[in-house]
Scaffold this active site. Structure first.
Site, short mmCIF file in Angstrom:
data_model
loop_
_atom_site.label_atom_id
_atom_site.label_comp_id
_atom_site.label_asym_id
_atom_site.label_seq_id
_atom_site.Cartn_x
_atom_site.Cartn_y
_atom_site.Cartn_z
CG ASP A 1 42.40 39.26 41.77
OD1 ASP A 1 41.54 39.38 42.65
OD2 ASP A 1 42.63 40.13 40.92
CB THR B 1 38.39 42.02 39.57
OG1 THR B 1 37.28 41.68 40.38
CG2 THR B 1 38.03 43.14 38.63
NE ARG C 1 33.46 45.14 39.30
CZ ARG C 1 34.50 44.84 40.05
NH1 ARG C 1 34.94 43.60 40.12
NH2 ARG C 1 35.14 45.77 40.74
#
Length: 1110
Positions: free
Chosen positions: A403, A405, A594
């Site tokens: 993954d 984050t 982000r």
């Protein structure tokens, strides 16, 4: 009406609050039976433990096989005592049963402590204290601050005026943030025991289901009127068992799901059993040895009848048959002989290997938990092992799915900038009147409050969120948040992004103060307090990828503010400076930030009424509520005016890039699977060295498939990759040289769905294969915009590809659980997104950087150790039983055992078991510092290389060779000779004991030759085992044991040792047996050394003076 109610009962339950019947004529009263509030996590009861446990153990092929052999020994006249196979089997079964029984007893203990917890129930206006297990559906419960909810409850009222309460769900999904739950407006006024007791209401809700975040129901409240008031109930009203009440003095709530029907209990699902590649190899070898055993028994049975065809041999004068023996049918005689031979040779199948492997895995897993280098000071926790069955699989990983984050990054958000109407604002760019270096090209924030989009943008971010404010936060007993004598607030939210945005606005002059009486208060730049009434919250979900709020300003205007991912907001915008904002969003994404977009629209009172109607009708639906809400949200959230965008930074974890580089060098392919957008994820991939500067990026994204159809894009990419791949020479294929062109693939969720979708027409059905072919030839793959289920689909796709590679998935959030459960090895990170991933994983580590040591050191060692253990067990059993087979040719196939019963029983249990167990726990063939420094050593053990068929056959032939040396060596050395000083000849038991002595010494010394890492424990166990054998033999043959019917071993061992030639033959035969293996090792190391062997001979780095060994 009654029929309709009955029809809905199967998917619907009715709960009568406080067990009160509804008023007459309102609705039919149908009491339903629900389970009590007992939690049962144990597997066995006192009564069923023995049968259930035995049934489970005898489902294992090896155990069942030994049970059959044991029964055969009991039924027919066999050459060896039933004790020889009964005792080892009894030992194995007992040890396993004790271990499982103890684990289950601990579960019972935990269950009892939960079930006997006191809870407070309201009965007839009074508070009554009961045990938790006696709680029933419909009981009204009082819960105080810091207490845990005893079952799933619907919140009726709270000590807070606004009817809310704060809850932490750390034990459910690991999120330590405070979540807000709401009481129904019509019941929040019932604040005392007496008032709650007067409440007349029923709750209709769905039958229990495991999804923690989903709940559909409605409450019917009977006031004085005939018609009840119906109000919707959703997950925001449902308090889950296991969660804890915080920041709220006390609440009243009604029990709706109890015991094993609570959502927490329904999530106890047992994980599917994962089996390692080594276990599969073991089972394959077992079948081969079973075939060898059957063929040996068959050969001997046939030869016995060939030999007995001569009547003189079949029935000599000194051993005549009885009448019954003569009359037995030849087939029955042959079958019993076959079974007798099976029993005689059955030791070739090692029952104790399974116990040794279990113990090795269980004890070996402690090395991970004890490893200080994998301990994280910040968390105060080290690595955890949830499944010890997969230790060796850590040494076989070919694909790593990670993954982004919270796994590669820290999930610690910092507000960087915002872009409003094309102007960029950076918080604190002006510091003490001087412009900071990074802010030269930015627009500074002038302190003059101006109207227009900018102010509205800041207000939107202060209002569009679900952040809670806590006046002071106590951390480790120190009050945080008291700043320069005045109390400041601390923001708490379930999403770190939201906190970063609200804090960023605070630094830009707009402070969110609190939510009080449904009004949100913000302090603007002029220190004025503005109040907005919060009317509706359209919560964030991962499908829409946005959230909205509807507020009413003090001037009476209605606003809908929305924030979300650019892909979710831009298509719904009708005006605003879209191009400038989009350019800035793309620029920030490339920088690895982000980004979120913010938009709004004004609502007229009539439009607001329409929105309210849409939402309330969707919320009241009992069936398909999710779908109806999604449709309502879709129609409400459109025609926005774009305000701007924000950028938040999520920093890379410490040493994440170094870890990825090491995994690449070790020959693993690393894939990043993330829900983030492509540009942000790609920037992280460059920063973490997943993509290098010279990597040629191939895109398989929606943008590209819109220009060109999917079929053409796939074929273009495969041509590019395969043309390059075809021109690669053999030396670059090793993967160690980096001169050749390096490819990286980027794919998004939408395109992946198209690739995986089974095609309608026959021609295009092969996309999956082409996609896999492209992926195989890329050194790294990035999958962005992934839904949790798609992550699992990708892992499944790679697992099922024709090479069947070993996969590892690593993640930190609840959205990674499906991928962690799907992969061969699942690793959870104890992160900020909660502990759900860590709880569902096979191993949990504090940080991503610990993966390097986990695989390159621990995984490497575990695999080396267990592969030697498996091969050695089969080898020592061939050495043990093959002489017995050869002996039959010299005893007329009469099933005469070569070894004594005691030796047969104890060979695998005591004489040869401890040295290999110790080896499989302690062996370090290369120093761990070198393993960390040179990841390419991991390639030496890849693809189960130490348990391949050629190596297995080599060990088997070595065992057969040694057995021939023992047997014929002893046979020819003893031929026609008197051995003892008084001229006595040796008997058959002395011959067998001599063979057995050579056998025990040879197999133990073979292990000593294979040991590279000696400690005092190894010395103690290896030489101690040999000493134990000698002492045991002296005692067994030196004393007349009263419990034995016959004493065939009396004085045999002493007599053998009193003969000089016996000593000579023992030494000679041990040397001859070990010689071929030593010669083979020397030749292979000299002529074709592996990387590992080169390092063992001459370490390439000067080694430090002292090592820290695990």
């Amino acid at each position: 009406l009654l029929q309709i109610r009955m029809r809905t009962l199967d998917w619907n339950r009715t709960v009568y609050i406080g067990h009160k019947e509804p008023p007459p004529g309102a609705e039919a009263y149908i009491p339903q039976r629900f389970p009590d509030n007992r939690i049962v996590s144990s597997k066995y009861t006192f009564w069923n433990f023995v049968p259930k446990n035995l049934f489970e153990q005898f489902r294992r092929i090896a155990n069942f096989y030994f049970l059959i052999i044991f029964l055969v020994q009991l039924i027919i006249d066999t050459p060896t005592s039933p004790i020889t196979s009964g005792l080892p089997l009894f030992f194995v079964i007992t040890v396993t049963a004790i271990k499982q029984g103890y684990e289950d007893w601990l579960r019972h203990k935990a269950d009892n402590s939960i079930n006997q917890c006191p809870v407070h129930i309201i009965q007839h206006g009074k508070v009554v204290r009961k045990q938790s297990r006696k709680l029933r559906v419909g009981d009204v419960v009082r819960v105080k601050e810091d207490e845990t909810f005893p079952c799933d409850l619907i919140l009726l009222s709270s000590s807070r005026d606004d009817g809310t309460c704060f809850v932490t769900t750390a034990s459910l999904d690991g999120e330590s943030s405070h979540k807000t739950y709401y009481a129904v407006q019509d019941t929040k006024a019932f604040n005392t025991e007496e008032e709650v007791d007067t409440l007349h209401a029923t709750i209709e809700c769905e039958q229990p289901q495991p999804d923690l975040y989903k709940f559909v129901g409605r409450i019917n409240i009977y006031l004085d009127r005939d018609e009840p008031i119906a109000r919707p109930l959703g997950s925001e009203n449902l308090l889950l068992r296991g969660a804890t009440l915080k920041n709220t003095e006390c609440i009243y709530a009604v029990a709706i799901y109890t015991g094993m029907e609570t959502k927490m209990a329904l999530n106890y699902q047992s994980k599917s059993q994962k089996r390692s590649a080594v276990e599969k190899s073991m089972n394959a070898y077992l079948i081969v040895y079973l075939c060898i055993l059957i063929s040996k028994a068959l050969i001997n049975t046939v030869l016995k009848y060939v030999w007995q065809a001569d009547p003189n041999r079949d029935e000599p004068w000194y051993n005549e048959k009885t009448e019954t023996e003569r009359q037995r049918h030849i087939l029955i005689r042959a079958f019993t002989d076959f079974l007798a031979f099976m029993v005689l040779f059955n030791y070739i199948i090692p029952v104790s290997m399974y116990v040794t492997v279990e113990m090795q895995k269980f004890l070996g897993s402690y090395f991970i938990t004890w490893d200080d280098e994998m301990f994280d000071e910040e968390l105060g926790e080290g690595a955890l092992v949830n499944t010890s069955d997969l230790n060796e699989e850590l040494g076989q990983v070919e694909y790593v799915f990670t993954d982004k984050t919270g796994t590669l990054t820290e999930n610690n958000m910092e507000f960087i900038e915002c872009c409003v109407d094309g102007h960029v604002y950076v918080p604190h760019a002006i510091c003490n009147g001087q412009i900071m270096p990074g802010a030269a090209s930015m627009d500074m924030i002038d302190s003059s409050p101006g109207p227009g989009g900018r102010e509205l943008f800041f207000r939107a971010l202060c209002l569009c969120h679900t952040v809670q404010v806590k006046e002071e936060e106590t951390v480790d007993g120190i009050k945080r948040g008291i700043h320069q004598g005045k109390a400041t607030s601390v923001y708490i939210s379930s999403s770190p992004d939201e906190v970063a945005l609200v804090e960023g606005m605070k630094r830009l002059g707009f402070t969110y103060l609190r939510l009080k009486d449904s009004h949100m208060e913000i302090q603007n730049r002029d220190d004025e307090i503005e109040r907005f009434e919060l009317l509706e919250v359209l919560n964030f979900d991962s499908v829409r990828r946005r959230m909205s709020v509807i507020v009413k300003s003090s001037t009476g205007e209605y606003y809908l503010f929305c924030k979300g991912a650019d892909s979710a907001v831009f298509p719904r915008v009708i005006s605003g400076k879209v191009e400038q904002v989009r350019a800035r969003v793309e620029h920030n994404a490339v920088e690895g930030l982000r980004t979120l977009c913010v938009a709004y629209k004004k609502l007229s009172p009539a439009e607001y009424e329409e929105v309210c109607h849409q939402l309330s009708s969707a919320k009241l639906a009992l069936q398909d509520r999710e779908k109806k809400l999604a449709e309502a949200y879709d129609s409400i959230e459109r025609d926005f005016i774009l305000l701007g965008a924000t950028a938040v930074e999520d920093r890379l974890q410490d040493k994440a890039a170094d870890t990825i580089e090491s995994l690449h060098k070790a020959g693993m392919k690393v894939w990043v699977l993330t829900g983030d957008k492509m540009e942000t994820a790609a920037a992280t991939c460059y920063a973490s060295k997943l993509f290098r500067r010279n990597t040629q990026i191939l895109e398989l994204t929606t943008k590209r498939t819109e220009e060109q159809n999917l079929h053409d894009v796939l074929f273009d990419l495969s041509r590019t990759v395969l043309r390059q791949h075809g021109s690669m020479t053999r030396e670059t294929l090793s993967g160690l040289s980096n001169e050749y062109h390096d490819y990286g693939l980027i794919i998004d969720g939408a395109t992946l769905s198209a690739v995986l979708k089974p095609s309608q027409e026959g021609s295009g059905g092969n996309y999956k294969e082409i996609f896999l072919e492209i992926c195989r030839n890329c050194s790294a793959v990035l999958c962005c915009r992934m839904a949790p289920l798609q992550k699992a689909q990708i892992v499944k796709l790679i697992k099922a590809s024709k090479e069947h590679p070993i996969t590892l998935a690593i993640g930190d959030g609840a959205n990674d659980v499906s991928m962690i459960l799907e992969a061969h090895v699942g690793i959870g990170i104890m992160g900020k997104e909660g502990r759900q991933a860590a709880r569902n994983s096979d191993y949990a580590i504090p940080k991503f950087k610990h993966l390097k040591k986990m695989l390159l050191v621990h995984g490497h060692y575990y695999y080396i150790r267990i592969s030697e253990l498996v091969q050695y067990f089969f080898y020592k059993n061939v050495c043990f039983i093959f002489p017995q087979f050869l002996y039959q040719f010299f005893c007329g196939f009469s099933q005469q055992p070569l070894y004594d019963t005691a030796y047969l029983t104890l060979y695998n249990i005591s004489f040869t078991s401890l040295p290999i167990l110790l080896y499989s726990l302690m062996e370090q063939h290369i120093n761990m510092d070198i393993l960390k420094r040179d990841p390419s050593l991991y390639r030496d053990i890849a693809k189960n290389s130490l348990l391949r068929w050629p190596i297995f056959i080599y060990w088997t032939f070595l065992g057969v060779f040694d057995a021939v040396v023992f047997f014929f060596g002893a046979f020819f050395l003893f031929d026609n000779t008197t051995f003892t000083s008084n001229g006595q000849m040796f008997g058959n038991w002395t011959f067998g004991t001599l063979v057995f002595t050579v056998l025990v010494f040879t197999v133990t010394l073979k292990l000593a030759l294979d040991t590279h890492y000696w400690t005092w424990i190894n010395h103690f166990v290896i030489w101690g085992s040999l000493l134990f054998y000698i002492i045991f033999s002296l005692l067994w043959g030196g004393i007349i044991w009263p419990f034995l019917n016959y004493q065939r071993m009396y004085y045999v061992f002493m007599q053998m040792l009193s003969s000089g030639p016996a000593w000579l033959s023992i030494i000679l035969l041990v040397v001859v047996s070990l010689l071929p293996d030593v010669v083979k090792k020397v030749l292979c190391r000299a002529l074709w050394p592996t990387t590992t062997e080169r390092i063992q001979v001459s370490p390439p780095w000067p080694l430090p003076q002292a090592f820290s060994w695990a």
